[in-house]
Design a protein around this motif. Structure first.
Motif, PDB file in Angstrom:
ATOM      1  N   ASP A  12       0.832  -1.200   0.000  1.00 42.35           N
ATOM      2  CA  ASP A  12       0.000   0.000   0.000  1.00 42.35           C
ATOM      3  C   ASP A  12       0.872   1.259   0.000  1.00 42.35           C
ATOM      4  O   ASP A  12       0.524   2.267  -0.610  1.00 42.35           O
ATOM      5  N   GLY A  13       2.015   1.167   0.670  1.00 38.83           N
ATOM      6  CA  GLY A  13       2.936   2.297   0.669  1.00 38.83           C
ATOM      7  C   GLY A  13       3.501   2.587  -0.715  1.00 38.83           C
ATOM      8  O   GLY A  13       3.672   3.751  -1.097  1.00 38.83           O
ATOM      9  N   VAL A  14       3.769   1.530  -1.487  1.00 36.28           N
ATOM     10  CA  VAL A  14       4.243   1.707  -2.859  1.00 36.28           C
ATOM     11  C   VAL A  14       3.175   2.386  -3.705  1.00 36.28           C
ATOM     12  O   VAL A  14       3.451   3.282  -4.512  1.00 36.28           O
ATOM     13  N   ARG A  15       1.910   1.983  -3.512  1.00 36.26           N
ATOM     14  CA  ARG A  15       0.806   2.613  -4.245  1.00 36.26           C
ATOM     15  C   ARG A  15       0.724   4.098  -3.916  1.00 36.26           C
ATOM     16  O   ARG A  15       0.567   4.940  -4.811  1.00 36.26           O
ATOM     17  N   ARG A  16       0.830   4.419  -2.630  1.00 37.95           N
ATOM     18  CA  ARG A  16       0.747   5.822  -2.224  1.00 37.95           C
ATOM     19  C   ARG A  16       1.959   6.617  -2.711  1.00 37.95           C
ATOM     20  O   ARG A  16       1.845   7.786  -3.059  1.00 37.95           O
ATOM     21  N   TYR A  17       3.113   5.981  -2.746  1.00 36.14           N
ATOM     22  CA  TYR A  17       4.347   6.616  -3.220  1.00 36.14           C
ATOM     23  C   TYR A  17       4.189   7.050  -4.683  1.00 36.14           C
ATOM     24  O   TYR A  17       4.483   8.189  -5.054  1.00 36.14           O
ATOM     25  N   HIS A  18       3.727   6.147  -5.534  1.00 34.97           N
ATOM     26  CA  HIS A  18       3.548   6.470  -6.951  1.00 34.97           C
ATOM     27  C   HIS A  18       2.357   7.411  -7.159  1.00 34.97           C
ATOM     28  O   HIS A  18       2.378   8.250  -8.068  1.00 34.97           O
ATOM     29  N   GLY A  19       1.341   7.282  -6.330  1.00 37.08           N
ATOM     30  CA  GLY A  19       0.202   8.197  -6.429  1.00 37.08           C
ATOM     31  C   GLY A  19       0.602   9.632  -6.164  1.00 37.08           C
ATOM     32  O   GLY A  19       0.115  10.564  -6.817  1.00 37.08           O
ATOM     33  N   ALA A  20       1.519   9.832  -5.227  1.00 38.48           N
ATOM     34  CA  ALA A  20       1.997  11.186  -4.919  1.00 38.48           C
ATOM     35  C   ALA A  20       2.749  11.779  -6.105  1.00 38.48           C
ATOM     36  O   ALA A  20       2.633  12.983  -6.390  1.00 38.48           O
ATOM     37  N   ILE A  21       3.495  10.958  -6.821  1.00 35.99           N
ATOM     38  CA  ILE A  21       4.219  11.441  -8.002  1.00 35.99           C
ATOM     39  C   ILE A  21       3.234  11.888  -9.072  1.00 35.99           C
ATOM     40  O   ILE A  21       3.403  12.950  -9.698  1.00 35.99           O
ATOM     41  N   ALA A  22       2.194  11.096  -9.297  1.00 31.52           N
ATOM     42  CA  ALA A  22       1.183  11.441 -10.303  1.00 31.52           C
ATOM     43  C   ALA A  22       0.458  12.731  -9.932  1.00 31.52           C
ATOM     44  O   ALA A  22       0.239  13.612 -10.770  1.00 31.52           O
ATOM     45  N   ARG A  23       0.086  12.862  -8.662  1.00 23.82           N
ATOM     46  CA  ARG A  23      -0.626  14.076  -8.223  1.00 23.82           C
ATOM     47  C   ARG A  23       0.270  15.304  -8.327  1.00 23.82           C
ATOM     48  O   ARG A  23      -0.199  16.399  -8.668  1.00 23.82           O
ATOM     49  N   ARG A  24       1.551  15.151  -8.054  1.00 21.20           N
ATOM     50  CA  ARG A  24       2.467  16.295  -8.159  1.00 21.20           C
ATOM     51  C   ARG A  24       2.575  16.763  -9.607  1.00 21.20           C
ATOM     52  O   ARG A  24       2.595  17.975  -9.882  1.00 21.20           O
ATOM     53  N   ARG A  25       2.645  15.831 -10.540  1.00 19.69           N
ATOM     54  CA  ARG A  25       2.721  16.212 -11.947  1.00 19.69           C
ATOM     55  C   ARG A  25       1.486  17.001 -12.370  1.00 19.69           C
ATOM     56  O   ARG A  25       1.567  17.983 -13.109  1.00 19.69           O
ATOM     57  N   ILE A  26       0.334  16.575 -11.873  1.00 20.50           N
ATOM     58  CA  ILE A  26      -0.909  17.288 -12.203  1.00 20.50           C
ATOM     59  C   ILE A  26      -0.917  18.664 -11.547  1.00 20.50           C
ATOM     60  O   ILE A  26      -1.304  19.656 -12.159  1.00 20.50           O
TER      61      ILE A  26
END
Length: 462
Positions: free
Chosen positions: A222-236
């Motif tokens: 779940d931490g890996v999912r949140r880690y990559h999700g933060a990268i996607a949200r930052r790009r947006i």
């Protein structure tokens, strides 16, 4: 419904005002029975009301398309970004949990917990989580994707779980999840997920300089999912900040997965703002054509107003098809569709004939189409430049940019309309406008007359 919120602070000595924050909150009406509540349309009284209404529609489009864009970016992030870094801090080290009991002062007259109270509790637990990395007092920069998934009531126990999802040099994203329990649910350990949000913090030292956050590493799936999700949200977030903020003479943003919705929004919003600006001056008047100019600092724009004897929907259909533009606009030498993104969004490669002493120009343009939501609103055809990796500048042409251009089409009657063309002048357009203003050319009014002739002829053929 969407409600706009702007918070300002005023200096009592100078009366100067400073904007603290701007937000847009979306509400839904709670029905009494099983059916939905039908809200009455808002009454738009002023030009500013119409402007904000159209921009709210665009923000809604972004919200509805957010999930799809986010999922695409998540897939890219999973492929490109690695979670393994030396000396990285485990995200589990930043996990903070707190529990609050909802008391009567925390709720409204219906017994529902105030949303602002929940936000305050969320900020508190998130700031503690972020402080475990920076060892300082974190400063809240923004709140992303704050959603109410369900209500909570007086007597409920609210459990707040906050954890750092990822760090980005001078900022950190903290995810907060809120679960509610009544007495029975507390005993059975059956929580209700009522809120989620992502809070972005920065931190400064004693000199006011931004601190650098250490890198983090997830230790669970779940931490890996949140880690990559933060990268996607930052790009947006970065894309939105870049597009919606004022830019100089570098308008050509790259057309990428992360920013397609925001480029479309920016395209429509820029044309809407330009059309609503006060202070347009008439520079030339013909029988069915008026040419206006607008000056704002160093920015010069022009508007061509045409009275056309065709229905507005017909004019919109013809003007929105840029493959027909060469039939009436001699400035368009070739026009090729590069991407048909959707029915409302297309990207074209346009070339124009050279003027004396100049190389031929070419443009990569995004064309965004919008139909009116109300009878008094216009059809919109917005145009702006974008950058495509597949179409780099060619030595054969001088790659030019369009900051803001397009058509607004207002219905005058069932068989006539007013077509307004706008263009914020750039180096690619300046030679044509300059020649018109000095009287050495009539290319703009000639093009307008050809446009009217084309529209009325095509309508008669239908």
């Amino acid at each position: 419904m969407e409600v706009g919120i702007k918070v300002t602070v005023q200096d009592v000595l100078t009366n100067a005002e400073k904007i603290v924050s701007v937000a847009y909150a979306t509400y839904v009406a709670k029905p009494v029975g099983a059916g939905k509540v039908e809200l009455k349309p808002v009454e738009l009284l002023s030009a500013e009301d119409h402007l904000e209404h159209s921009l709210a529609i665009e923000r809604r489009r972004i919200r509805l398309g957010y999930v799809q864009v986010f999922q695409k970016l998540m897939q890219e992030s999973n492929k490109e970004d690695s979670c393994e870094e030396k000396d990285a801090v485990s995200t589990e080290h930043t996990h903070v949990q707190s529990t609050e009991l909802v008391l009567p002062p925390h709720a409204n007259h219906h017994g529902n917990t105030f949303g602002g109270q929940i936000m305050a509790w969320m900020q508190t637990v998130a700031s503690i989580s972020a402080s475990r990395l920076c060892r300082s007092h974190p400063i809240l920069k923004s709140v992303n994707m704050f959603k109410f998934w369900g209500p909570s009531f007086v007597g409920d126990r609210l459990v707040f779980n906050a954890i750092v999802n990822n760090t980005f040099h001078n900022s950190v994203e903290v995810g907060v999840r809120v679960e509610a329990y009544n007495c029975e649910e507390w005993i059975k350990d059956q929580p209700r997920h009522i809120n989620s949000a992502f809070l972005i913090f920065s931190a400064v030292n004693d000199k006011g300089e931004l601190l650098t956050f250490p890198r983090v590493k997830p230790t669970t799936q779940d931490g890996v999912r949140r880690y990559h999700g933060a990268i996607a949200r930052r790009r947006i977030r970065l894309t939105r900040k870049c597009i919606l903020s004022a830019k100089g003479d570098k308008p050509s943003d790259a057309w990428e997965t992360s920013n397609q919705a925001y480029l479309s929004y920016s395209n429509i919003a820029a044309l809407t703002h330009l059309a609503r600006k006060p202070g347009w001056d008439i520079t030339k008047t013909l029988d069915n054509v008026k040419i206006w100019t607008h000056e704002e600092g160093a920015v010069l724009s022009f508007k061509v107003e045409m009275q056309v004897k065709v229905p507005s929907h017909v004019a919109f259909s013809l003007l929105s098809d840029f493959s027909l533009r060469q039939r009436w606009d001699r400035h368009f030498q070739t026009c090729e569709i590069l991407q048909a993104v959707s029915e409302e969004e297309k990207i074209y490669h346009v070339t124009s004939a050279p003027m004396t002493g100049h190389r031929p120009r070419d443009f990569i343009i995004l064309v965004s189409l919008r139909q009116p939501c109300r009878p008094q609103e216009p059809y919109t055809v917005a145009v702006r430049s974008v950058t495509l990796e597949a179409m780099p500048p060619s030595p054969e042409f001088c790659r030019s940019e369009i900051l803001c251009a397009g058509f607004q089409i207002y219905s005058s009657s069932s068989s006539s309309c007013t077509v307004c063309y706008f263009n914020q002048v750039t180096s690619g357009v300046m030679p044509y406008l300059a020649a018109n203003l000095t009287g050495s050319s009539k290319s703009i009014e000639d093009t307008a007359l050809e446009c009217i002739k084309f529209l009325e002829l095509k309508d008669s053929e239908c």
